[in-house]
Motif scaffolding. Structure first.
Motif, PDB file in Angstrom:
ATOM      1  N   ARG B  37       7.048  40.167 -36.269  1.00 52.17           N
ATOM      2  CA  ARG B  37       6.780  38.960 -35.489  1.00 52.17           C
ATOM      3  C   ARG B  37       5.371  38.451 -35.747  1.00 52.17           C
ATOM      4  O   ARG B  37       4.481  39.222 -36.140  1.00 52.17           O
ATOM      5  CB  ARG B  37       6.914  39.274 -34.001  1.00 52.17           C
ATOM      6  CG  ARG B  37       5.899  40.308 -33.544  1.00 52.17           C
ATOM      7  CD  ARG B  37       5.859  40.437 -32.035  1.00 52.17           C
ATOM      8  NE  ARG B  37       5.080  41.620 -31.659  1.00 52.17           N
ATOM      9  CZ  ARG B  37       4.653  41.851 -30.440  1.00 52.17           C
ATOM     10  NH1 ARG B  37       4.931  40.994 -29.470  1.00 52.17           N
ATOM     11  NH2 ARG B  37       3.964  42.926 -30.161  1.00 52.17           N
ATOM     12  N   LYS B  38       5.180  37.195 -35.530  1.00 55.94           N
ATOM     13  CA  LYS B  38       3.836  36.627 -35.528  1.00 55.94           C
ATOM     14  C   LYS B  38       3.129  37.181 -34.299  1.00 55.94           C
ATOM     15  O   LYS B  38       3.695  37.185 -33.198  1.00 55.94           O
ATOM     16  CB  LYS B  38       3.955  35.106 -35.444  1.00 55.94           C
ATOM     17  CG  LYS B  38       2.715  34.390 -35.874  1.00 55.94           C
ATOM     18  CD  LYS B  38       2.951  32.907 -36.044  1.00 55.94           C
ATOM     19  CE  LYS B  38       1.587  32.245 -36.124  1.00 55.94           C
ATOM     20  NZ  LYS B  38       1.657  30.961 -36.820  1.00 55.94           N
ATOM     21  N   ARG B  39       1.925  37.658 -34.444  1.00 55.91           N
ATOM     22  CA  ARG B  39       1.257  38.281 -33.297  1.00 55.91           C
ATOM     23  C   ARG B  39       0.930  37.259 -32.222  1.00 55.91           C
ATOM     24  O   ARG B  39       0.367  36.198 -32.530  1.00 55.91           O
ATOM     25  CB  ARG B  39      -0.038  38.972 -33.740  1.00 55.91           C
ATOM     26  CG  ARG B  39       0.206  40.215 -34.562  1.00 55.91           C
ATOM     27  CD  ARG B  39      -1.070  41.018 -34.770  1.00 55.91           C
ATOM     28  NE  ARG B  39      -0.703  42.405 -35.040  1.00 55.91           N
ATOM     29  CZ  ARG B  39      -1.534  43.432 -34.917  1.00 55.91           C
ATOM     30  NH1 ARG B  39      -2.784  43.247 -34.546  1.00 55.91           N
ATOM     31  NH2 ARG B  39      -1.126  44.660 -35.167  1.00 55.91           N
ATOM     32  N   PRO B  40       1.234  37.546 -30.958  1.00 56.83           N
ATOM     33  CA  PRO B  40       0.888  36.619 -29.878  1.00 56.83           C
ATOM     34  C   PRO B  40      -0.625  36.513 -29.718  1.00 56.83           C
ATOM     35  O   PRO B  40      -1.342  37.507 -29.844  1.00 56.83           O
ATOM     36  CB  PRO B  40       1.522  37.259 -28.641  1.00 56.83           C
ATOM     37  CG  PRO B  40       1.721  38.695 -28.980  1.00 56.83           C
ATOM     38  CD  PRO B  40       1.894  38.771 -30.469  1.00 56.83           C
ATOM     39  N   ALA B  41      -1.107  35.314 -29.460  1.00 60.37           N
ATOM     40  CA  ALA B  41      -2.554  35.079 -29.384  1.00 60.37           C
ATOM     41  C   ALA B  41      -3.204  35.950 -28.308  1.00 60.37           C
ATOM     42  O   ALA B  41      -4.238  36.569 -28.533  1.00 60.37           O
ATOM     43  CB  ALA B  41      -2.823  33.598 -29.094  1.00 60.37           C
ATOM     44  N   ASP B  42      -2.605  35.994 -27.162  1.00 60.28           N
ATOM     45  CA  ASP B  42      -3.214  36.721 -26.046  1.00 60.28           C
ATOM     46  C   ASP B  42      -2.737  38.171 -26.039  1.00 60.28           C
ATOM     47  O   ASP B  42      -1.863  38.560 -25.267  1.00 60.28           O
ATOM     48  CB  ASP B  42      -2.850  36.025 -24.729  1.00 60.28           C
ATOM     49  CG  ASP B  42      -3.638  36.626 -23.562  1.00 60.28           C
ATOM     50  OD1 ASP B  42      -4.418  37.576 -23.800  1.00 60.28           O
ATOM     51  OD2 ASP B  42      -3.461  36.148 -22.443  1.00 60.28           O
ATOM     52  N   SER B  43      -3.310  38.960 -26.928  1.00 58.19           N
ATOM     53  CA  SER B  43      -2.880  40.351 -27.028  1.00 58.19           C
ATOM     54  C   SER B  43      -4.104  41.217 -27.249  1.00 58.19           C
ATOM     55  O   SER B  43      -5.178  40.721 -27.557  1.00 58.19           O
ATOM     56  CB  SER B  43      -1.904  40.497 -28.186  1.00 58.19           C
ATOM     57  OG  SER B  43      -2.495  40.104 -29.403  1.00 58.19           O
ATOM     58  N   TYR B  44      -3.964  42.491 -27.071  1.00 55.82           N
ATOM     59  CA  TYR B  44      -5.081  43.407 -27.305  1.00 55.82           C
ATOM     60  C   TYR B  44      -4.520  44.673 -27.951  1.00 55.82           C
ATOM     61  O   TYR B  44      -3.298  44.769 -28.184  1.00 55.82           O
ATOM     62  CB  TYR B  44      -5.840  43.691 -26.013  1.00 55.82           C
ATOM     63  CG  TYR B  44      -5.073  44.506 -25.028  1.00 55.82           C
ATOM     64  CD1 TYR B  44      -5.430  45.825 -24.752  1.00 55.82           C
ATOM     65  CD2 TYR B  44      -3.964  43.962 -24.373  1.00 55.82           C
ATOM     66  CE1 TYR B  44      -4.700  46.583 -23.856  1.00 55.82           C
ATOM     67  CE2 TYR B  44      -3.242  44.713 -23.476  1.00 55.82           C
ATOM     68  CZ  TYR B  44      -3.605  46.022 -23.222  1.00 55.82           C
ATOM     69  OH  TYR B  44      -2.881  46.793 -22.339  1.00 55.82           O
ATOM     70  N   LYS B  45      -5.396  45.615 -28.285  1.00 58.04           N
ATOM     71  CA  LYS B  45      -4.928  46.724 -29.106  1.00 58.04           C
ATOM     72  C   LYS B  45      -3.782  47.502 -28.455  1.00 58.04           C
ATOM     73  O   LYS B  45      -2.898  47.988 -29.138  1.00 58.04           O
ATOM     74  CB  LYS B  45      -6.093  47.643 -29.514  1.00 58.04           C
ATOM     75  CG  LYS B  45      -6.862  48.294 -28.385  1.00 58.04           C
ATOM     76  CD  LYS B  45      -8.156  48.959 -28.914  1.00 58.04           C
ATOM     77  CE  LYS B  45      -8.982  49.474 -27.740  1.00 58.04           C
ATOM     78  NZ  LYS B  45     -10.305  49.966 -28.140  1.00 58.04           N
ATOM     79  N   TYR B  48      -0.161  46.750 -29.391  1.00 59.20           N
ATOM     80  CA  TYR B  48       0.390  47.196 -30.674  1.00 59.20           C
ATOM     81  C   TYR B  48       0.608  48.695 -30.752  1.00 59.20           C
ATOM     82  O   TYR B  48       0.791  49.255 -31.824  1.00 59.20           O
ATOM     83  CB  TYR B  48      -0.477  46.646 -31.810  1.00 59.20           C
ATOM     84  CG  TYR B  48      -0.554  45.147 -31.699  1.00 59.20           C
ATOM     85  CD1 TYR B  48       0.592  44.371 -31.902  1.00 59.20           C
ATOM     86  CD2 TYR B  48      -1.712  44.498 -31.282  1.00 59.20           C
ATOM     87  CE1 TYR B  48       0.574  42.998 -31.729  1.00 59.20           C
ATOM     88  CE2 TYR B  48      -1.737  43.116 -31.109  1.00 59.20           C
ATOM     89  CZ  TYR B  48      -0.586  42.373 -31.329  1.00 59.20           C
ATOM     90  OH  TYR B  48      -0.604  41.015 -31.147  1.00 59.20           O
ATOM     91  N   GLY B  77      -1.979  49.805 -32.888  1.00 56.87           N
ATOM     92  CA  GLY B  77      -3.160  49.492 -32.092  1.00 56.87           C
ATOM     93  C   GLY B  77      -4.165  50.626 -32.000  1.00 56.87           C
ATOM     94  O   GLY B  77      -5.364  50.437 -32.219  1.00 56.87           O
TER      95      GLY B  77
END
Lengths: 300, 300, 300, 300
Positions: B37-45, B48, B77
């Protein structure tokens, strides 16, 4: 018309300032040329600062290596890494340019910490007794010509042991939101700009709250970084930022601007690498620093 | 005409399905965009995944390093490598991004294993008492939010000690044909799709039987990988695949698809490198992951 | 005319053959396609041979690392490096693909040596008691499905201890001229092709006498390498050649041709690199192998 | 006209020579082709010299690694690094081409030091008792076929312990200005060309005083390097220069010219790299040597 609009904007700004909103300024590309000076011809390694980086337990050695990489590749003059002895070899594999000190050996470490222009403490430091000892010692040694960058486990130690920040040094804290909760007592859900600013003021520190949109609280102002990519969401990114703030504050006079420029640089390089990579690794950001900095230095 | 052909095909398929043939589906390039998937903008380690990789005796340290490389370079992550202490430095030389734990120190290792979303166990683990202890402990700690990727020596230990797989976790086994003989009791010459499937069903596991044409048994279906090159026939390829399955299952929800995509990615990168190289080394596959994954991610 | 010239040449050749001259054949580019086969699709790492490399004392660890690099990068299937434990980490830093065994631990080493298709012994081995023990053990274990590549200190140990080469294995000796003097008793100034050949015949070995113009004595024939560059004149080149002969003989059936192709490849890569470099480092030759071998493999 | 100008110049030169000024000659690009000969075809590693590099305490291991990198990458034939055992692995990670000796083990080190054509002593050596022992031993062993490059802590040890330089060997000192103050007794502010030259004459040594504009005092002449960039102002640059002078004096006959060419090469590579980088790291200079030297070698 324009004047009218501007006036309206100023009024608008005044109102929200009262409520602690809209003081948040976006960090833009302009900060780079403000900070990254062209190096003076007649200079030597001392001109670019002495940094001591303290961290890296046996379990978290990579963290202090990544912080040290950022410090060296950003151009710091003399870098000493104070860490667990099991990390000596991997430090030199990445960085023959860094000097090594065993972080159990406070006798050797103390004069190096004292003579440092910048001390970065925390990446991978852990929270055992030795970690607490060297943090306490660093705080004792802190003086008014020194900048401390306090990151990672050092922030947890401060919270758990109710340590006061040293008064003499300029202190820059680089918590992620959970660490900021520990240090400030403000729960993540309640971390509004106003509350964060009040806490930063009380600590009399520059505070970099790391998140999807990192915020910097400095001297009564709030700055927001709008760059950064989810490709960065990987372990070690924060350690790299701490080392980079160390490298910039060691070289550049205005410490607030140096911090802002480091925050901006960190995410700008990641954004660029993410155009070709699904994930960006922290050491890749450090290795990209010398070219990025040359391109973005002040030209006059 | 077409309709007639399709009907014939369906009949044909039905007949052979009864006999357990033709259920084998080719893994194609389509699996990549389904999974990556394309990584969601609002994410953190944390978004993942946390991976613990367990393996690497003093003799086989390279195996767990290669597995860890694949996990980190695929975008996991937070990665912790639990291995022999003689491998700490070479781990950090390749990967400052990974954390290290001594695999003799179960007290430190246990909470990390427990909190991991994915545990990869086996690459270079060996079969001594310590290896058996940490495998048994991992099985005890396994829970229903966890995926276990069980590879190499861990499979041999399971066979020799008649260990049952944990019931709570999703288990992915990655044997080569001899290891599969040990675990399933099916001799290599007798490893037909039907028998393999029956054994995989009984184990209630996803099974990746590695060979010239790797097969994946998952949820009653059989998939065959048709990529791959003899340039890959070198020590460490299997360790890299185990780490890659770990990286993909840590990040992507559908674990069967994540496994298929990892198998496909591993051989597709090797095929590409083999256009310029007589032999492809495992670490080169890992280093090529970030660019390959970006090119093949879902675009919407 | 041509026929006449050819006949003359044949006569000429006959005369000089009697005197042991002109039997020397130039090794040419043709040897590459004769030896480097296109890899068969249905193959696995076992197809490409098991190699054990023995050497690397605490003082000379780099030598066995360089030999191992050549073995792995030339495509050997499974590589185990048997060396001093102080070299474990640097081995894995260069080569996670190689397995490690402590060369003091004969109990672990012996079955690995025995099951190896090719044993390379000598690079950086040194001449202490442990070196003698493992050399003697290797000779005891040698069998008729095995090729031994005997290099560096192992040759000195043979000479000083009057060791007989094992009779069962195919033995390839890779002395420089001084080592050849020690083994053969022929002083450097007296090392004529005839004398060298007689000594090689008596040893019943393939002998690679390394010099400015390396000569190979094999099965009653003499070959001369005309490639090579003074840019190669640096420590570690011989270790790399020994590892490369190991890699080629592990993969390719005709051991004489494999040796000749390894000698040719080693200098051909150096010649190419020397077009851009004043000095060519041994590890650069190994890293260039995968591309060189693909370009020069047999095409049918 | 021209003749008149030249005569005037000669007069001018004479006057100032009397006052010890204008004897300072600029080191130019011409020195490279004078020194870097095309390698003779019939040569071997012994042709390019044996170097022993001594330094690297536990705290300063990177320094001797950086010096060794410059020696190997400049083409020295055989390089042995004599250092603290904690640096063995990182040395081989950078340089499998270098041999290793524990610097506490004088019994092993002494014959290697004695047989070296060039000894580089000082980078990261430190000033403890062991450092003093090996420095004293090196001075005892020095002979008239040997060049000593004396750098860093070795200079401090000489000053503090009032050691005399060995009389037999050619000695090249590479102090920065503070070290030169210690050795010569001339305070930095008083370090005029005349005073420096007098001190160099008294020491009967080639002296390289490192600064923004490095000066070389050799055989009654003074040379100034005008290249170099502030991007070089980082820890490890001096260690790299010491190793490079070692590499050049090991290979090239005229030791004064070899020293001048090394000084020039070091800053010329840095100047080139600085066109693309804000900071130039020492190891990058070494890695650029093989291409730089080929481009600038003598062509006839």
């Amino acid at each position: 018309m324009l004047a009218g609009h501007e006036q309206w904007y100023t009024e608008f700004e005044k109102i929200f300032e009262l409520e602690g909103i809209l003081k948040m300024k976006e960090i833009t590309n302009d900060i780079l040329a403000k900070v990254i000076r062209k190096r003076p011809a007649d200079s030597y390694k001392g001109t670019y600062g002495r940094i001591a980086l303290i961290g890296g337990s046996q379990n978290f050695g990579g963290a202090i290596i990544m912080a040290s990489l950022a410090a060296v590749y950003s151009g710091a003059g003399l870098v000493t890494t104070i860490t667990d002895p099991t990390n000596q070899t991997s430090l030199h594999d990445w960085l023959p340019e860094a000097m090594f000190v065993d972080y159990h050996d406070l006798k050797t470490a103390a004069p190096i910490i004292k003579s440092a222009d910048v001390v970065v403490i925390g990446p991978g430091l852990g929270t055992d007794n030795n970690a607490l000892s060297i943090l306490t010692k660093t705080f004792e040694l802190a003086h008014d010509k020194q900048t401390l960058v306090i990151d990672g486990s050092a922030l947890t130690l401060i919270a758990h042991n109710h340590l006061a920040l040293p008064e003499a040094s300029l202190n820059i804290l680089t918590p992620h939101q959970m660490e900021w909760q520990r240090v400030s007592g403000i729960k993540i859900a309640d971390q509004t700009p106003e509350k964060n600013q009040a806490a930063a003021n009380q600590l009399n520190a520059i505070v970099v709250v790391k998140s999807h949109r990192t915020e910097v609280y400095a001297a009564g102002k709030i700055y927001q970084n709008t760059g950064g990519t989810p490709a960065q969401a990987t372990g070690g990114m924060g350690d790299t930022l701490a080392g980079l703030i160390g490298g910039f504050t060691a070289q550049f006079d205005n410490k607030t601007n140096a911090t802002l420029a480091a925050v901006y640089t960190h995410s700008a390089i990641a954004d660029k690498l993410a155009k070709k990579q699904y994930v960006v690794l922290p050491h890749q950001i450090s290795e990209a620093l010398p070219k990025f900095m040359l391109k973005n230095q002040r030209t006059n």
